[in-house]
Design a protein around this motif. Structure first.
Motif, PDB file in Angstrom:
ATOM      1  N   ARG A 232     -37.433 -10.558 -27.567  1.00 14.83           N
ATOM      2  CA  ARG A 232     -38.481 -10.718 -28.592  1.00 14.83           C
ATOM      3  C   ARG A 232     -39.441 -11.839 -28.218  1.00 14.83           C
ATOM      4  NH1 ARG A 232     -34.122  -9.924 -32.302  1.00 14.83           N
ATOM      5  NH2 ARG A 232     -33.938 -12.194 -32.531  1.00 14.83           N
ATOM      6  N   PHE A 233     -38.890 -12.956 -27.764  1.00 17.21           N
ATOM      7  CA  PHE A 233     -39.726 -14.094 -27.380  1.00 17.21           C
ATOM      8  C   PHE A 233     -40.643 -13.715 -26.221  1.00 17.21           C
ATOM      9  CE2 PHE A 233     -40.657 -18.000 -25.089  1.00 17.21           C
ATOM     10  CZ  PHE A 233     -40.970 -18.888 -26.099  1.00 17.21           C
ATOM     11  N   LEU A 234     -40.091 -13.063 -25.204  1.00 13.00           N
ATOM     12  CA  LEU A 234     -40.876 -12.672 -24.036  1.00 13.00           C
ATOM     13  C   LEU A 234     -42.023 -11.751 -24.435  1.00 13.00           C
ATOM     14  CD1 LEU A 234     -41.207 -12.626 -20.919  1.00 13.00           C
ATOM     15  CD2 LEU A 234     -39.606 -10.701 -20.881  1.00 13.00           C
ATOM     16  N   LYS A 235     -41.730 -10.808 -25.317  1.00 13.06           N
ATOM     17  CA  LYS A 235     -42.758  -9.855 -25.738  1.00 13.06           C
ATOM     18  C   LYS A 235     -43.823 -10.514 -26.609  1.00 13.06           C
ATOM     19  CE  LYS A 235     -43.387  -5.446 -28.149  1.00 13.06           C
ATOM     20  NZ  LYS A 235     -42.722  -4.306 -28.846  1.00 13.06           N
ATOM     21  N   ALA A 236     -43.370 -11.255 -27.632  1.00  9.02           N
ATOM     22  CA  ALA A 236     -44.314 -11.794 -28.611  1.00  9.02           C
ATOM     23  C   ALA A 236     -45.131 -12.955 -28.064  1.00  9.02           C
ATOM     24  CB  ALA A 236     -43.556 -12.243 -29.865  1.00  9.02           C
ATOM     25  N   ARG A 237     -44.518 -13.790 -27.234  1.00  9.00           N
ATOM     26  CA  ARG A 237     -45.188 -15.014 -26.802  1.00  9.00           C
ATOM     27  C   ARG A 237     -45.923 -14.881 -25.478  1.00  9.00           C
ATOM     28  NH1 ARG A 237     -43.670 -19.661 -28.954  1.00  9.00           N
ATOM     29  NH2 ARG A 237     -45.599 -20.293 -27.926  1.00  9.00           N
ATOM     30  N   LEU A 238     -45.540 -13.892 -24.652  1.00 10.82           N
ATOM     31  CA  LEU A 238     -46.197 -13.773 -23.352  1.00 10.82           C
ATOM     32  C   LEU A 238     -46.753 -12.375 -23.111  1.00 10.82           C
ATOM     33  CD1 LEU A 238     -46.946 -15.117 -20.660  1.00 10.82           C
ATOM     34  CD2 LEU A 238     -44.736 -14.337 -19.756  1.00 10.82           C
ATOM     35  N   ALA A 239     -45.907 -11.353 -23.158  1.00  5.77           N
ATOM     36  CA  ALA A 239     -46.346 -10.013 -22.773  1.00  5.77           C
ATOM     37  C   ALA A 239     -47.509  -9.510 -23.625  1.00  5.77           C
ATOM     38  CB  ALA A 239     -45.167  -9.038 -22.853  1.00  5.77           C
ATOM     39  N   GLU A 240     -47.381  -9.591 -24.957  1.00  7.57           N
ATOM     40  CA  GLU A 240     -48.447  -9.073 -25.817  1.00  7.57           C
ATOM     41  C   GLU A 240     -49.732  -9.884 -25.724  1.00  7.57           C
ATOM     42  OE1 GLU A 240     -46.786  -8.629 -29.724  1.00  7.57           O
ATOM     43  OE2 GLU A 240     -45.916  -6.659 -29.254  1.00  7.57           O
ATOM     44  N   PRO A 241     -49.692 -11.222 -25.795  1.00  5.35           N
ATOM     45  CA  PRO A 241     -50.949 -11.976 -25.688  1.00  5.35           C
ATOM     46  C   PRO A 241     -51.661 -11.791 -24.354  1.00  5.35           C
ATOM     47  CG  PRO A 241     -49.199 -13.351 -26.595  1.00  5.35           C
ATOM     48  CD  PRO A 241     -48.558 -12.096 -26.112  1.00  5.35           C
ATOM     49  N   SER A 282     -54.584 -19.389 -20.384  1.00  8.42           N
ATOM     50  CA  SER A 282     -55.346 -18.882 -21.529  1.00  8.42           C
ATOM     51  C   SER A 282     -55.766 -17.431 -21.306  1.00  8.42           C
ATOM     52  CB  SER A 282     -56.591 -19.737 -21.793  1.00  8.42           C
ATOM     53  OG  SER A 282     -57.542 -19.554 -20.765  1.00  8.42           O
ATOM     54  N   VAL A 283     -56.034 -16.730 -22.401  1.00  6.27           N
ATOM     55  CA  VAL A 283     -56.523 -15.357 -22.362  1.00  6.27           C
ATOM     56  C   VAL A 283     -57.702 -15.261 -23.310  1.00  6.27           C
ATOM     57  CG1 VAL A 283     -55.985 -12.940 -22.796  1.00  6.27           C
ATOM     58  CG2 VAL A 283     -54.231 -14.437 -21.850  1.00  6.27           C
ATOM     59  N   LYS A 284     -58.867 -14.962 -22.758  1.00  7.44           N
ATOM     60  CA  LYS A 284     -60.096 -14.846 -23.548  1.00  7.44           C
ATOM     61  C   LYS A 284     -60.321 -16.095 -24.407  1.00  7.44           C
ATOM     62  CE  LYS A 284     -59.953  -9.790 -23.696  1.00  7.44           C
ATOM     63  NZ  LYS A 284     -59.893  -8.570 -24.548  1.00  7.44           N
ATOM     64  N   GLY A 285     -60.056 -17.245 -23.813  1.00  7.34           N
ATOM     65  CA  GLY A 285     -60.302 -18.511 -24.489  1.00  7.34           C
ATOM     66  C   GLY A 285     -59.186 -18.984 -25.383  1.00  7.34           C
ATOM     67  N   VAL A 286     -58.157 -18.165 -25.578  1.00  9.82           N
ATOM     68  CA  VAL A 286     -57.021 -18.559 -26.415  1.00  9.82           C
ATOM     69  C   VAL A 286     -55.922 -19.111 -25.525  1.00  9.82           C
ATOM     70  CG1 VAL A 286     -55.281 -17.773 -28.060  1.00  9.82           C
ATOM     71  CG2 VAL A 286     -57.592 -16.806 -28.124  1.00  9.82           C
ATOM     72  N   GLN A 287     -55.510 -20.336 -25.792  1.00  8.60           N
ATOM     73  CA  GLN A 287     -54.506 -20.990 -24.964  1.00  8.60           C
ATOM     74  C   GLN A 287     -53.108 -20.505 -25.359  1.00  8.60           C
ATOM     75  OE1 GLN A 287     -56.252 -23.085 -22.803  1.00  8.60           O
ATOM     76  NE2 GLN A 287     -54.399 -23.009 -21.528  1.00  8.60           N
TER      77      GLN A 287
END
Length: 383
Positions: A232-241, A282-287
């Motif tokens: 869950r952590f891997l998906k929510a905090r890294l993979a999805e963003p 960051s992704v599209k300015g979101v850290q």
């Protein structure tokens, strides 16, 4: 009476003129032989119209990775420039939906996850990880810090490569006596060096960090609870963003993510990970992770100039180790590198990310690295 015409005699060629003709013909033949062969249309079709460098030069450099016999088998190649895919190609049987095992590129993903834990105050860089039996009085492993594990200088007896192969600690952990509880096996090994004093590349060390993540997310949890919490952590905090929808990890029977070697993703998603690192987390300015953490990952270890924190750096070493192409530059380039020639190479100054996935034996790796360096050099030199 029949009059016969005198026979026509050919005019003699003067030797200087004859020599000039032969020289001209030889020069034409030499130019023809030295000229590179034409680039097949299907190869040119893998290159964007405006890739940021000479299009034909990039086509030849990328084609070499698929056609040269001394580079092993390239299964996928993607070049990102200024955030856009400018070259993309797959071997037969693979496409943009194929998931590729990252092998040790997985370590760099673990490095980012640890950075998130530290940013949230769940973990401290210069403290020992929360491993209860290391904290017993008199156990010298209690001196090992998270920083040292990240920089491959824990001092634990972890022999990455050995002959015969089954004696390798990595093989023993993944496939033999440690396979059911890899972290327990890795954490049980004694110290070989004083913590912090020696660089020794270690897949078991990264499994200890993966176990640390699970201990924090699911303290005293069952194997299933540990696995689910980390997933869950891997998906929510890294993979999805980051947009790495295909990112998938394997786990052992104890619920520990096999973070040293067993993460899968498509070539494009490995490229998105490289772009994420290029942009300082960051992704599209979101850290997504603090920029300072990516800077730390790229900072040379005190015991290895070409290694940071779970990431390789394009820097020369006194040992002569050449994981990248320090002589070609650029100095700010870095990479996630995996077994059998998996690469995510990032050159921030050139706004460049290269993904190469395939199967290359160790004896062909220097040639492969040089070929990848040729692509980087096109952008570094502005060719």
């Amino acid at each position: 009476m029949t009059h016969l015409k005198p026979s026509l005699k050919p005019r003699s060629l003067r030797l200087p003129a004859l020599g000039a003709i032969f020289l001209t013909l030889a020069a034409c033949s030499s130019e023809k032989n030295s000229a590179p062969p034409p680039i097949p249309p299907e190869v040119m079709a893998t290159i964007a119209d405006h890739p940021g460098v000479n299009r034909k030069s990039l086509a030849r450099a990328t084609d070499a990775l698929f056609t040269r016999e001394d580079l092993g088998q390239t299964q996928a190649l993607i070049v990102y420039h200024e955030g856009e895919i400018v070259a993309e190609r797959y071997a037969k049987g693979y496409d943009d939906n194929s998931r590729f095992l990252g092998w040790s590129m997985s370590k760099s993903v673990v490095g980012v996850m640890i950075g998130m834990m530290i940013a949230e105050g769940r973990l401290t860089l210069d403290d020992s990880p929360p491993i209860a039996h290391w904290q017993r009085p008199g156990d010298p492993r209690g001196e090992i810090t998270v920083r040292q594990l990240l920089q491959m200088r824990s001092g634990l007896r972890h022999q990455e490569v050995a002959e015969p192969l089954y004696r390798s600690d990595t093989v023993r952990m993944l496939l033999l006596d440690g396979r059911d509880d890899m972290a327990e096996w890795a954490e049980a090994q004694p110290l070989e060096y004083e913590p912090g004093q020696m660089f020794e590349y270690s897949t078991p060390g990264t499994v200890i960090l993966s176990d640390t993540i699970a201990r924090i997310l699911a303290p005293k949890g069952t194997a299933d609870e540990r696995q689910q919490a980390v997933a869950r952590f891997l998906k929510a905090r890294l993979a999805e963003p980051v947009g790495m929808d295909s990112l998938t990890a394997e786990y052992d029977a104890s619920g520990t993510m096999i973070g040293g070697s067993m993460l899968w993703a498509t070539a494009r998603d490995w490229g998105r990970f490289g772009e994420f690192l290029r942009h300082g987390g960051s992704v599209k300015g979101v850290q997504i992770v603090p920029r300072g953490w990516i800077d730390f990952m790229r900072r040379p270890s005190p015991r290895a100039a070409d290694y940071g924190a779970l990431i390789w750096l394009n820097r020369p070493t006194e040992s002569g180790r050449n994981e990248l192409f320090a002589e070609q530059g650029p100095a700010d380039a870095f990479a996630a590198i995996g077994h059998l020639g998996q690469y995510v190479i990032v050159s921030p100054g050139d706004k460049l990310t290269i993904v190469r996935l395939g199967n290359t034996p160790q004896n062909q790796r220097p040639a492969l690295v040089a070929a990848l360096g040729d692509i980087v050099h096109l952008y570094s030199s502005g060719m």
